[in-house]
Motif scaffolding. Structure first.
Motif, PDB file in Angstrom:
ATOM      1  N   ASP A   1       0.827  -1.210   0.000  1.00  0.00           N
ATOM      2  CA  ASP A   1       0.000   0.000   0.000  1.00  0.00           C
ATOM      3  C   ASP A   1       0.859   1.257   0.000  1.00  0.00           C
ATOM      4  OD1 ASP A   1      -2.562  -1.070  -0.113  1.00  0.00           O
ATOM      5  OD2 ASP A   1      -2.721  -1.305   2.059  1.00  0.00           O
ATOM      6  N   ALA A   2       1.949   1.220   0.760  1.00  0.00           N
ATOM      7  CA  ALA A   2       2.837   2.390   0.821  1.00  0.00           C
ATOM      8  C   ALA A   2       3.536   2.623  -0.517  1.00  0.00           C
ATOM      9  CB  ALA A   2       3.864   2.206   1.941  1.00  0.00           C
ATOM     10  N   VAL A   3       3.899   1.543  -1.210  1.00  0.00           N
ATOM     11  CA  VAL A   3       4.479   1.690  -2.556  1.00  0.00           C
ATOM     12  C   VAL A   3       3.477   2.358  -3.488  1.00  0.00           C
ATOM     13  CG1 VAL A   3       5.276   0.426  -4.589  1.00  0.00           C
ATOM     14  CG2 VAL A   3       6.085  -0.244  -2.322  1.00  0.00           C
ATOM     15  N   ALA A   4       2.218   1.889  -3.446  1.00  0.00           N
ATOM     16  CA  ALA A   4       1.184   2.474  -4.300  1.00  0.00           C
ATOM     17  C   ALA A   4       0.964   3.950  -3.967  1.00  0.00           C
ATOM     18  CB  ALA A   4      -0.122   1.691  -4.137  1.00  0.00           C
ATOM     19  N   ALA A   5       0.944   4.283  -2.679  1.00  0.00           N
ATOM     20  CA  ALA A   5       0.739   5.682  -2.271  1.00  0.00           C
ATOM     21  C   ALA A   5       1.887   6.567  -2.750  1.00  0.00           C
ATOM     22  CB  ALA A   5       0.600   5.766  -0.755  1.00  0.00           C
ATOM     23  N   LEU A   6       3.118   6.047  -2.709  1.00  0.00           N
ATOM     24  CA  LEU A   6       4.253   6.822  -3.192  1.00  0.00           C
ATOM     25  C   LEU A   6       4.154   7.046  -4.696  1.00  0.00           C
ATOM     26  CD1 LEU A   6       6.963   8.209  -2.893  1.00  0.00           C
ATOM     27  CD2 LEU A   6       8.077   5.968  -2.930  1.00  0.00           C
ATOM     28  N   LEU A   7       3.772   6.020  -5.441  1.00  0.00           N
ATOM     29  CA  LEU A   7       3.633   6.166  -6.886  1.00  0.00           C
ATOM     30  C   LEU A   7       2.574   7.210  -7.238  1.00  0.00           C
ATOM     31  CD1 LEU A   7       3.850   2.410  -7.959  1.00  0.00           C
ATOM     32  CD2 LEU A   7       5.585   4.177  -8.294  1.00  0.00           C
TER      33      LEU A   7
ATOM     34  N   THR B   1       7.508  13.451  -0.601  1.00  0.00           N
ATOM     35  CA  THR B   1       8.530  13.210   0.427  1.00  0.00           C
ATOM     36  C   THR B   1       7.935  12.507   1.642  1.00  0.00           C
ATOM     37  OG1 THR B   1       9.786  15.158  -0.290  1.00  0.00           O
ATOM     38  CG2 THR B   1      10.241  14.304   1.907  1.00  0.00           C
ATOM     39  N   ALA B   2       6.750  12.948   2.057  1.00  0.00           N
ATOM     40  CA  ALA B   2       6.095  12.301   3.197  1.00  0.00           C
ATOM     41  C   ALA B   2       5.738  10.857   2.873  1.00  0.00           C
ATOM     42  CB  ALA B   2       4.839  13.075   3.589  1.00  0.00           C
ATOM     43  N   ARG B   3       5.323  10.597   1.623  1.00  0.00           N
ATOM     44  CA  ARG B   3       4.968   9.221   1.249  1.00  0.00           C
ATOM     45  C   ARG B   3       6.214   8.331   1.191  1.00  0.00           C
ATOM     46  NH1 ARG B   3      -0.121   9.524  -1.391  1.00  0.00           N
ATOM     47  NH2 ARG B   3      -1.399  10.751   0.039  1.00  0.00           N
TER      48      ARG B   3
ATOM     49  N   THR C   1       9.312   3.956   4.062  1.00  0.00           N
ATOM     50  CA  THR C   1      10.393   3.496   4.937  1.00  0.00           C
ATOM     51  C   THR C   1       9.839   2.942   6.241  1.00  0.00           C
ATOM     52  OG1 THR C   1      12.013   5.048   4.022  1.00  0.00           O
ATOM     53  CG2 THR C   1      12.414   4.242   6.239  1.00  0.00           C
ATOM     54  N   ALA C   2       8.874   3.658   6.833  1.00  0.00           N
ATOM     55  CA  ALA C   2       8.279   3.189   8.085  1.00  0.00           C
ATOM     56  C   ALA C   2       7.573   1.858   7.898  1.00  0.00           C
ATOM     57  CB  ALA C   2       7.300   4.240   8.613  1.00  0.00           C
ATOM     58  N   ALA C   3       6.865   1.685   6.784  1.00  0.00           N
ATOM     59  CA  ALA C   3       6.166   0.422   6.528  1.00  0.00           C
ATOM     60  C   ALA C   3       7.156  -0.723   6.341  1.00  0.00           C
ATOM     61  CB  ALA C   3       5.279   0.561   5.287  1.00  0.00           C
ATOM     62  N   LEU C   4       8.252  -0.462   5.643  1.00  0.00           N
ATOM     63  CA  LEU C   4       9.273  -1.501   5.462  1.00  0.00           C
ATOM     64  C   LEU C   4       9.929  -1.865   6.796  1.00  0.00           C
ATOM     65  CD1 LEU C   4      10.849  -0.163   2.164  1.00  0.00           C
ATOM     66  CD2 LEU C   4       9.883  -2.454   2.458  1.00  0.00           C
ATOM     67  N   ASP C   5      10.214  -0.864   7.623  1.00  0.00           N
ATOM     68  CA  ASP C   5      10.786  -1.138   8.945  1.00  0.00           C
ATOM     69  C   ASP C   5       9.849  -2.007   9.771  1.00  0.00           C
ATOM     70  OD1 ASP C   5      12.970   0.388   8.310  1.00  0.00           O
ATOM     71  OD2 ASP C   5      12.323   2.162   9.424  1.00  0.00           O
ATOM     72  N   HIS C   6       8.567  -1.657   9.756  1.00  0.00           N
ATOM     73  CA  HIS C   6       7.584  -2.407  10.552  1.00  0.00           C
ATOM     74  C   HIS C   6       7.474  -3.843  10.068  1.00  0.00           C
ATOM     75  CE1 HIS C   6       4.145  -3.236  13.035  1.00  0.00           C
ATOM     76  NE2 HIS C   6       3.357  -3.431  11.999  1.00  0.00           N
ATOM     77  N   ALA C   7       7.417  -4.044   8.754  1.00  0.00           N
ATOM     78  CA  ALA C   7       7.311  -5.402   8.219  1.00  0.00           C
ATOM     79  C   ALA C   7       8.580  -6.202   8.496  1.00  0.00           C
ATOM     80  CB  ALA C   7       7.037  -5.341   6.719  1.00  0.00           C
ATOM     81  N   GLN C   8       9.708  -5.553   8.393  1.00  0.00           N
ATOM     82  CA  GLN C   8      10.983  -6.228   8.666  1.00  0.00           C
ATOM     83  C   GLN C   8      11.026  -6.720  10.109  1.00  0.00           C
ATOM     84  OE1 GLN C   8      14.276  -3.736   7.670  1.00  0.00           O
ATOM     85  NE2 GLN C   8      15.779  -5.387   7.769  1.00  0.00           N
ATOM     86  N   ASP C   9      10.594  -5.880  11.035  1.00  0.00           N
ATOM     87  CA  ASP C   9      10.559  -6.276  12.441  1.00  0.00           C
ATOM     88  C   ASP C   9       9.542  -7.388  12.674  1.00  0.00           C
ATOM     89  OD1 ASP C   9      12.474  -4.416  13.082  1.00  0.00           O
ATOM     90  OD2 ASP C   9      11.040  -2.889  13.716  1.00  0.00           O
TER      91      ASP C   9
END
Length: 586
Positions: A165-171, A180-182, A187-195
């Motif tokens: 979803d975050a990738v789609a929002a950035l696109l 920039t905020a997207r 980054t935050a979504a990737l960090d959360h999924a990684q954890d």
């Protein structure tokens, strides 16, 4: 909220019902503290997030119990002060270590100051049982609406879906004011999924088909995120068609289904071609189900890195400040121990100071104000039920209600303080002590004044150590990522891991800078200019990502890539020739 309602209240009821009220109170306190650390996310990650602080709290309770029984006031104060230095230094390692440091100090204060007939080991066991009960509830109870496949992985599934979803929002935002905020949200979504996917393993073997599928889906999201970041760097808006594919992948992850046909984006430049290829690889990974994708484990700081953080400038600054506040709180509490207004809860003062002084929990002045307001409000709220509710049944019910409210209240420190104050005062009365609203307010206000004064005193060494340490880590990660990309290595998995580390450390630096900037001027001035350094590092990592995508497609960089790299490296002060830049095409 369901877990909170089933934790502290039932534990207290079991303790009172079996005639073991004091252990029941300790178990309820442990469940409350674990509830404060209970956050949405994966079940496996919650083992570390809840378990490590609980172990630290039990250790502190054990040490505090024996120190309180065997030592006089002055030696006890020195021991607890030294413990504050250790716990404060450990807190600089990360979020889990910070929670562990807090519970270590709170447990030590309770153990030293709360009278009890049980031995230290019995009290530590009761504390672990309380936290362990909440952890069992966290692992066993399904989240409402999470029955798409194996509900044990609902947190992991949600985290991976949020990446797409975050990738789609950035696109959608490329070329716009919100881009920039997207990118930061990605980054935050990737960090959360990684954890979420990097929690401790609960099984002996390689894991279930669901788990392997989620790891493959997360791995497939990394090249999509890379291509989307390259498009963000270019600044050229893309068609709405480009974001349809990632959104369908997000829906497939949430529903545990196949994605179906994916619309291919236009292949007019290198970044769009990379996006198209990443979508094709993602569709293949989804279709293969369990895929043999390389498992990408989240970052786990080594013992060496953790030690470096604890003894570095940030750790020393943490340690000395926590040591000073906790030790001073203990000394003042011991000196006032026998006064009429102070009562027998002297441990409340150092325990409150331990919660307030932690530099990673928000700006110090606002924490103090929220704590004072929340405590006064909580005491006033409790005064009515204390006079009307039957004992102990009514108070136990009140503890259960407060336990259910803790997850909601953690969204604001004042609200959390209000709920915790009511819960603690109810526990005190269940334990057989008189109503303690006035004592609670006086202890908290004294602790607030203490922390507000000591928190702004000059400390040994250069201030702003935590921000400098985070920026240094981000700089090292950005440098390693850039060297790998320009070195023409073929290991894309390694490149994605380095990219993740670069963006993650940069996000941690941004968080530290934001917290420092929100402090009063006496503290905020020590980190002035840090935002500008973070901006340059961010541009460098974004440009490196765009370079990686372009090199994959064309083999050479454009003049714009080289110019942006050289500008960022010059601003950061990298020595000439340390990062040899390739020649540009054209």
């Amino acid at each position: 909220m369901t877990r909170g309602a089933l934790a502290a209240g039932p534990l207290l009821l079991a303790g009172v019902g079996t005639g073991h009220t004091a252990p029941g109170v300790l178990a309820a306190i442990a469940a409350m503290l674990a509830g404060i650390n209970d956050r949405p996310g994966s079940r496996r990650a919650s083992v570390e997030r809840l378990g490590v602080p609980a172990l630290a709290g039990a250790l502190g309770l054990l040490a505090g119990t024996y120190a309180g029984r065997d030592l006089a006031a002055v030696p006890l104060t020195l021991v607890l002060t030294l413990l504050g230095l250790v716990a404060g230094s450990i807190s600089a390692v990360g979020a889990v270590a910070s929670a562990a440091g807090t519970q270590l100090l709170v447990g030590a204060a309770i153990g030293a100051g709360m009278p009890a007939a049980e031995s230290g080991w019995q009290r530590a066991f009761a504390f672990l049982a309380g936290a362990g009960w909440l952890l069992v509830l966290r692992l066993a109870l399904p989240t409402p609406g999470s029955f798409a496949g194996d509900f044990r992985f609902d947190g992991e599934r949600t985290a991976v879906a949020e990446v797409y979803d975050a990738v789609a929002a950035l696109l959608d935002a490329v070329g716009g004011e919100h881009a920039t905020a997207r990118r930061a949200a990605l980054t935050a979504a990737l960090d959360h999924a990684q954890d979420a996917l990097a929690g401790p393993r609960l099984r002996r073997y390689a894991g279930s088909a669901t788990e392997r599928r989620l790891h493959a889906q997360f791995a497939a999201a990394l090249p999509l995120a890379e291509a989307a970041t390259a498009l963000f760097w270019s600044g050229k808006p893309v068609s709405a068609r480009a974001s349809e594919g990632p959104r369908r992948l997000a829906a497939a992850v949430r529903g545990n289904t196949g994605p179906g046909p994916l619309p291919a984006p236009h292949r007019s430049d290198a970044a769009l071609r990379a996006l198209d290829e990443a979508l094709l690889r993602a569709a293949d990974a989804f279709d293969r189900g369990e895929g043999a994708a390389r498992r990408l484990v989240g970052r786990r700081p080594s013992a060496r890195n953790a030690l470096r953080a604890a003894i570095g400038s940030g750790g020393r600054e943490y340690g000395w400040r926590v040591c000073l506040c906790f030790g001073a709180g203990t000394a003042i509490a011991q000196a006032l121990h026998h006064t009429r207004w102070h009562g027998q809860h002297w441990y409340w003062l150092p325990a409150t100071a331990a919660f307030l002084v932690k530099p990673d929990l928000g700006p110090l002045a606002s924490r103090v104000l929220c704590r004072a307001a929340g405590t006064v409000l909580g005491a006033l709220v409790f005064a009515g039920p204390a006079a009307l509710l039957p004992r102990p049944a009514g108070l136990i019910a009140l503890v259960a209600v407060c336990g259910a409210l803790v997850p909601v209240a953690t969204r604001h420190f004042a609200a959390q303080t209000t709920v915790v104050t009511v819960l603690v005062l109810a526990l005190v009365m269940v334990g057989g002590e008189p109503q303690a609203c006035v004592s609670r307010i006086s202890e908290t206000l004294l602790a607030c004044a203490l922390v507000l004064i000591t928190g702004h005193l000059p400390m040994p060494g250069k201030r702003g150590g935590r921000v400098r340490a985070r920026l240094a880590a981000a700089g090292r990660a950005a440098h390693a990522y850039l060297v790998h990309v320009l070195g023409e290595y073929d290991d894309r998995a390694e490149r994605w891991a380095l990219r993740r580390e670069a963006y993650r450390t940069l996000a941690e630096a941004r968080t530290a800078i934001a917290l420092a900037a929100a402090e009063l001027p006496a503290l905020a001035r020590h980190t002035a200019g840090a935002d500008a350094v973070a901006d340059v590092l961010e541009r460098l990592v974004d440009t490196t990502t765009a370079c990686a995508v372009h090199l994959d497609d064309m083999g050479r960089l454009t003049p714009r890539h080289v110019r942006q790299l050289r500008s960022s490296l010059d601003e950061l002060g990298f020595p000439e020739g340390e990062v040899p830049l390739p020649a540009a095409a054209g």
